[in-house]
Structure formats: C-alpha cells, structure tokens
Design a protein around this motif. Structure first.
Motif, PDB file in Angstrom:
ATOM      1  N   PRO A  77       4.818   9.053  -2.036  1.00 36.16           N
ATOM      2  CA  PRO A  77       3.615   9.793  -1.624  1.00 36.16           C
ATOM      3  C   PRO A  77       3.920  10.850  -0.572  1.00 36.16           C
ATOM      4  O   PRO A  77       4.748  10.642   0.314  1.00 36.16           O
ATOM      5  N   VAL A  78       3.236  11.954  -0.670  1.00 32.19           N
ATOM      6  CA  VAL A  78       3.474  13.088   0.213  1.00 32.19           C
ATOM      7  C   VAL A  78       2.899  12.860   1.607  1.00 32.19           C
ATOM      8  O   VAL A  78       3.310  13.497   2.579  1.00 32.19           O
ATOM      9  N   ASN A  79       1.949  11.909   1.745  1.00 29.77           N
ATOM     10  CA  ASN A  79       1.202  11.781   2.995  1.00 29.77           C
ATOM     11  C   ASN A  79       1.336  10.408   3.642  1.00 29.77           C
ATOM     12  O   ASN A  79       0.472  10.001   4.416  1.00 29.77           O
ATOM     13  N   SER A  94      -0.480  11.303  -3.725  1.00 35.74           N
ATOM     14  CA  SER A  94      -1.108  10.896  -2.481  1.00 35.74           C
ATOM     15  C   SER A  94      -1.119   9.371  -2.386  1.00 35.74           C
ATOM     16  O   SER A  94      -1.225   8.669  -3.397  1.00 35.74           O
ATOM     17  N   TYR A  95      -1.022   8.876  -1.177  1.00 40.10           N
ATOM     18  CA  TYR A  95      -0.970   7.433  -0.963  1.00 40.10           C
ATOM     19  C   TYR A  95      -2.334   6.785  -1.157  1.00 40.10           C
ATOM     20  O   TYR A  95      -3.355   7.283  -0.685  1.00 40.10           O
ATOM     21  N   THR A  96      -2.343   5.667  -1.880  1.00 46.62           N
ATOM     22  CA  THR A  96      -3.494   4.772  -1.932  1.00 46.62           C
ATOM     23  C   THR A  96      -2.953   3.347  -1.847  1.00 46.62           C
ATOM     24  O   THR A  96      -1.909   3.038  -2.446  1.00 46.62           O
ATOM     25  N   PRO A  97      -3.613   2.453  -1.116  1.00 47.06           N
ATOM     26  CA  PRO A  97      -3.122   1.072  -0.995  1.00 47.06           C
ATOM     27  C   PRO A  97      -3.123   0.323  -2.323  1.00 47.06           C
ATOM     28  O   PRO A  97      -2.367  -0.627  -2.502  1.00 47.06           O
ATOM     29  N   GLU A  98      -3.956   0.754  -3.259  1.00 52.01           N
ATOM     30  CA  GLU A  98      -4.009   0.088  -4.562  1.00 52.01           C
ATOM     31  C   GLU A  98      -2.752   0.402  -5.383  1.00 52.01           C
ATOM     32  O   GLU A  98      -2.200  -0.476  -6.053  1.00 52.01           O
ATOM     33  N   GLU A  99      -2.303   1.640  -5.315  1.00 50.54           N
ATOM     34  CA  GLU A  99      -1.145   2.041  -6.123  1.00 50.54           C
ATOM     35  C   GLU A  99       0.176   1.684  -5.456  1.00 50.54           C
ATOM     36  O   GLU A  99       1.169   1.457  -6.133  1.00 50.54           O
ATOM     37  N   PHE A 100       0.159   1.628  -4.123  1.00 51.58           N
ATOM     38  CA  PHE A 100       1.400   1.367  -3.386  1.00 51.58           C
ATOM     39  C   PHE A 100       1.231   0.129  -2.507  1.00 51.58           C
ATOM     40  O   PHE A 100       0.906   0.231  -1.317  1.00 51.58           O
ATOM     41  N   GLU A 132       4.961  -8.564   1.147  1.00 51.61           N
ATOM     42  CA  GLU A 132       4.335  -9.694   1.810  1.00 51.61           C
ATOM     43  C   GLU A 132       4.959  -9.995   3.171  1.00 51.61           C
ATOM     44  O   GLU A 132       4.281 -10.447   4.081  1.00 51.61           O
ATOM     45  N   ASN A 133       6.258  -9.773   3.309  1.00 51.56           N
ATOM     46  CA  ASN A 133       6.928 -10.179   4.541  1.00 51.56           C
ATOM     47  C   ASN A 133       7.678  -9.042   5.235  1.00 51.56           C
ATOM     48  O   ASN A 133       8.585  -9.266   6.006  1.00 51.56           O
ATOM     49  N   PHE A 134       7.294  -7.802   4.913  1.00 54.58           N
ATOM     50  CA  PHE A 134       7.843  -6.658   5.642  1.00 54.58           C
ATOM     51  C   PHE A 134       6.868  -5.506   5.519  1.00 54.58           C
ATOM     52  O   PHE A 134       6.330  -5.249   4.442  1.00 54.58           O
ATOM     53  N   ASN A 135       6.628  -4.794   6.599  1.00 57.34           N
ATOM     54  CA  ASN A 135       5.617  -3.744   6.615  1.00 57.34           C
ATOM     55  C   ASN A 135       6.150  -2.445   6.025  1.00 57.34           C
ATOM     56  O   ASN A 135       6.459  -1.488   6.726  1.00 57.34           O
ATOM     57  N   ALA A 136       6.276  -2.447   4.709  1.00 56.38           N
ATOM     58  CA  ALA A 136       6.680  -1.249   3.973  1.00 56.38           C
ATOM     59  C   ALA A 136       5.997  -1.289   2.617  1.00 56.38           C
ATOM     60  O   ALA A 136       5.718  -2.358   2.082  1.00 56.38           O
ATOM     61  N   ILE A 137       5.696  -0.135   2.069  1.00 65.81           N
ATOM     62  CA  ILE A 137       5.072  -0.082   0.752  1.00 65.81           C
ATOM     63  C   ILE A 137       6.152   0.028  -0.316  1.00 65.81           C
ATOM     64  O   ILE A 137       7.248   0.547  -0.068  1.00 65.81           O
ATOM     65  N   ASN A 138       5.842  -0.485  -1.500  1.00 69.32           N
ATOM     66  CA  ASN A 138       6.803  -0.419  -2.599  1.00 69.32           C
ATOM     67  C   ASN A 138       6.579   0.829  -3.439  1.00 69.32           C
ATOM     68  O   ASN A 138       5.467   1.158  -3.830  1.00 69.32           O
ATOM     69  N   GLY A 170      -1.272  -7.596  -7.495  1.00 69.50           N
ATOM     70  CA  GLY A 170      -1.048  -6.331  -6.810  1.00 69.50           C
ATOM     71  C   GLY A 170       0.025  -6.371  -5.753  1.00 69.50           C
ATOM     72  O   GLY A 170       0.275  -5.387  -5.085  1.00 69.50           O
ATOM     73  N   ILE A 171       0.673  -7.517  -5.550  1.00 71.29           N
ATOM     74  CA  ILE A 171       1.721  -7.637  -4.531  1.00 71.29           C
ATOM     75  C   ILE A 171       3.077  -7.744  -5.214  1.00 71.29           C
ATOM     76  O   ILE A 171       3.237  -8.488  -6.176  1.00 71.29           O
ATOM     77  N   VAL A 172       4.038  -7.005  -4.737  1.00 72.68           N
ATOM     78  CA  VAL A 172       5.369  -7.071  -5.306  1.00 72.68           C
ATOM     79  C   VAL A 172       6.034  -8.351  -4.819  1.00 72.68           C
ATOM     80  O   VAL A 172       6.328  -8.509  -3.642  1.00 72.68           O
ATOM     81  N   ASP A 173       6.258  -9.290  -5.733  1.00 77.00           N
ATOM     82  CA  ASP A 173       6.793 -10.591  -5.358  1.00 77.00           C
ATOM     83  C   ASP A 173       8.316 -10.655  -5.426  1.00 77.00           C
ATOM     84  O   ASP A 173       8.955 -11.250  -4.566  1.00 77.00           O
ATOM     85  N   VAL A 174       8.884 -10.083  -6.475  1.00 74.77           N
ATOM     86  CA  VAL A 174      10.310 -10.236  -6.710  1.00 74.77           C
ATOM     87  C   VAL A 174      10.975  -8.886  -6.932  1.00 74.77           C
ATOM     88  O   VAL A 174      11.464  -8.588  -8.007  1.00 74.77           O
TER      89      VAL A 174
END
Length: 350
Positions: free
Chosen positions: A266-268, A242-248, A252-258, A334-338
């Motif tokens: 995530p299923v949801n 399941s999606y959580t903002p902490e895990e996914f 920083e510069n594109f509206n997509a989760i890593n 918590g942010i994917v930089d590279v």
C-alpha cells in the motif's frame, strides 16, 4: 513433472554436491551488459569454472578488449571422481590466465592463453585459489548452491566485488540476509521468469513441455547476487493500492501487516509490512527500510511464530489456495496463520 519431484531432484543434487550447473552464455550476456562500466582495467576471476567448457571464460575472453579488462583468471577443479561434473580429466587442476589479444584478431587464440597447473585440487577454498583471489578485483561465476554460504563468506572476508548466481532461498540464510539488511549485497537483474536452464549431466531435464531445453535442467528461483552498483536498485517501486485493514490483516503475534504480492504494497501505510522474499527483486534502499526477516520455517528474528509440525494439517488447504507471488499461505478468519518467509519492511517516504 510435479513440483515435489523437481524439488526432490534439486535436494538430491545438493546432498551429493553435484549441483554445479553450467550457465548459458545467453544468460551471462543478458546480466553482465548492465555492469560494463565496472570492468575497465579490472582483473576478473572465475573460480568455480572449468575454463574449457565455461561460458564465463568464453564471455570475458571474447569481450576482453570491449570491456577494457586488465586480466582474466579462471580456475578448474580437479576431477577426483569419475562421475564428477567437471570436464577436467587431467591429473592436476589448472588455471587459465588471459591478458588480451596479441595478434590483432581480437580472438582469444590458444597460444595467447596461459595454462598453469596447480599443486592442489583447485577448490575455491584452497590456498592456491585464495592467492589468485587476492589478485582479483571482481569475481564472476556460478558457485555450487550447496556451498553458497561459505562461498559468499570468503568473498566478504577478502573484500571482493562480485556477480554470482544463487538461489533466491539463500535470501533466508541468516548470513546472507544480514548482508542484504546491511546493504552489502543485493539482487541483480535476474533470469527470465525467475528460472534458468543450466547444463547438468547428472539429472534429466524436469522442465515443462512448453519450457524445455534439450540436455538442460530448469531451476526455478535462481537469481544473480552482487555488490556492484546497478541502476535497478535505485529505481522506485511504483505503488498504487491504498491500505485497508480488511485487505491487509495484521499478524497475530507481531505488529505488521501481511502483503501477499510485492506489487500490492500500500502507498499510504506507515507501519511495518511483511512482504514475500521476491520483494528484494524490486528493493530500493532509498524507498524502503529492511527491518528484518519476519517469518521463516527455519526460524525468525522476531516474535512471529515459525512454521511448526502441527501446521502440517494445513498443507492440503495451502496447496489448494495456490502460490501467491512465490509464497504459499493460508488465511483463517482474515488472519494470516501460517505464513512462510516474510521480509519486514517500512516505507521511508512516509
């Protein structure tokens, strides 16, 4: 042998154009068993092989009747240099044509195989090879990795069906990714463990002690590319997280989760997701939509920043954290930089 040394070895092969890795018969049999229904009454062309040592020619000639083939054609590149990988030592390039068993023993005897000399060098781009290509229904071979873009472009130009070996890094080539996005090319079933052992006379075997085959080179990340329908590409990827903002985290510069691993999609989650290129091994076009290639060291279609020189300082940290689903990355706050290459996808079922 360290990963860096292995990569250096492969780049050396590519730079010298000696990257013709002969495929094992067992790997050919393992993959092609999934395509048997496609071969009936078809002309098969193997245009990057020396038929005297090619396991592709061996497979199709010995299974000619079982597959119901119409004709088998295999071309051999002329050996113009002493140390060229091809076994062909003749002054002229040749092609072999096999039309099936004539004496009832269901074995491709020498007298049943037509050997024809070519005027040119047998290169797949030559007029003679292209003339043979126009006769073919399906092309099956292991083309040189250094010429993969050009090779696939020719197959597409002549509207041919194909099953070919390539490296998964080719997914990030803009020409190849465009075909994947447009549903004109997809991945086959692949090699065990995502690595293949190939016969190659120029370079020693860099496999680990637990994964060594005498006289062969181990190449990680190789796979099969095809445009023939297979059952695999219509099988759903089972989702459980399941999606959580902490895990996914969001880029920083594109509206997509890593997404670190394909199995953790995530299923949801209804928005854009950046997944490793290994996702394509599980890609079902009925389940997911490919939006584009999100993040790459060679550039991007999006506003996501590509890999830059100043990111070199993170490399030690990246290596310490290790590989995640074949894709290295680091996180800060918590942010994917590279991130490296990511495919941006969306779940069609939500």
């Amino acid at each position: 042998m360290a990963e860096k040394a292995k990569n250096k070895n492969l780049h050396k092969a590519k730079d010298s154009k000696k990257d013709e890795f002969y495929t094992q018969l067992s790997d050919i049999e393992k993959e092609l068993r999934h395509y048997k229904e496609h071969f009936k009454d078809k002309v098969v062309f193997c245009n990057c092989d020396d038929p005297r040592v090619s396991n592709f020619f061996h497979y199709f000639s010995y299974n000619f009747e079982n597959l119901g083939l119409k004709k088998l054609i295999t071309t051999c590149y002329k050996n113009q240099e002493r140390d060229l990988f091809s076994e062909n030592k003749s002054e002229k390039a040749i092609y072999l044509e096999y039309n099936g068993d004539k004496n009832g023993n269901r074995v491709p005897d020498a007298e049943e195989i037509g050997i024809i000399h070519l005027k040119g060098d047998g290169d797949f781009r030559s007029k003679e090879s292209i003339d043979l290509l126009t006769q073919a229904d399906i092309v099956v071979t292991n083309p040189p990795f250094s010429l993969f873009r050009e090779y696939v472009a020719q197959l597409v130009e002549f509207d041919k069906k194909f099953i070919i070996v390539g490296h998964q890094n080719a997914i990030t080539y803009k020409e190849i990714f465009k075909l994947i996005k447009e549903d004109k090319l997809w991945l086959g079933y692949g090699f065990n463990g995502g690595a293949g052992h190939f016969i190659n006379k120029h370079y020693e075997d860099y496999a680990t002690a637990t994964d060594r085959k005498e006289g062969m080179i181990r190449v990680s990340g190789v796979t099969w590319f095809t445009n023939l329908e297979i059952r695999k590409r219509h099988e759903d990827l089972e989702l459980y997280k399941s999606y959580t903002p902490e895990e996914f985290p969001t880029y920083e510069n594109f509206n997509a989760i890593n997404i670190g691993k394909t199995k953790e999609i995530p299923v949801n989650y209804n928005g854009f997701m950046g997944v490793p290129i290994t996702f394509l091994d599980k890609y079902n076009p009925e389940q997911f939509e490919i939006i584009g290639l999100g993040i790459s060291s060679s550039g991007t279609e999006f506003g996501v920043e590509p890999y830059k020189a100043e990111h070199k300082k993170y490399r030690k940290e990246i290596q310490k954290r290790g590989a995640v689903d074949g894709d290295l990355y680091m996180m800060t706050n918590g942010i994917v930089d590279v991130p490296y290459a990511r495919i941006i996808i969306k779940n069609k079922r939500l």
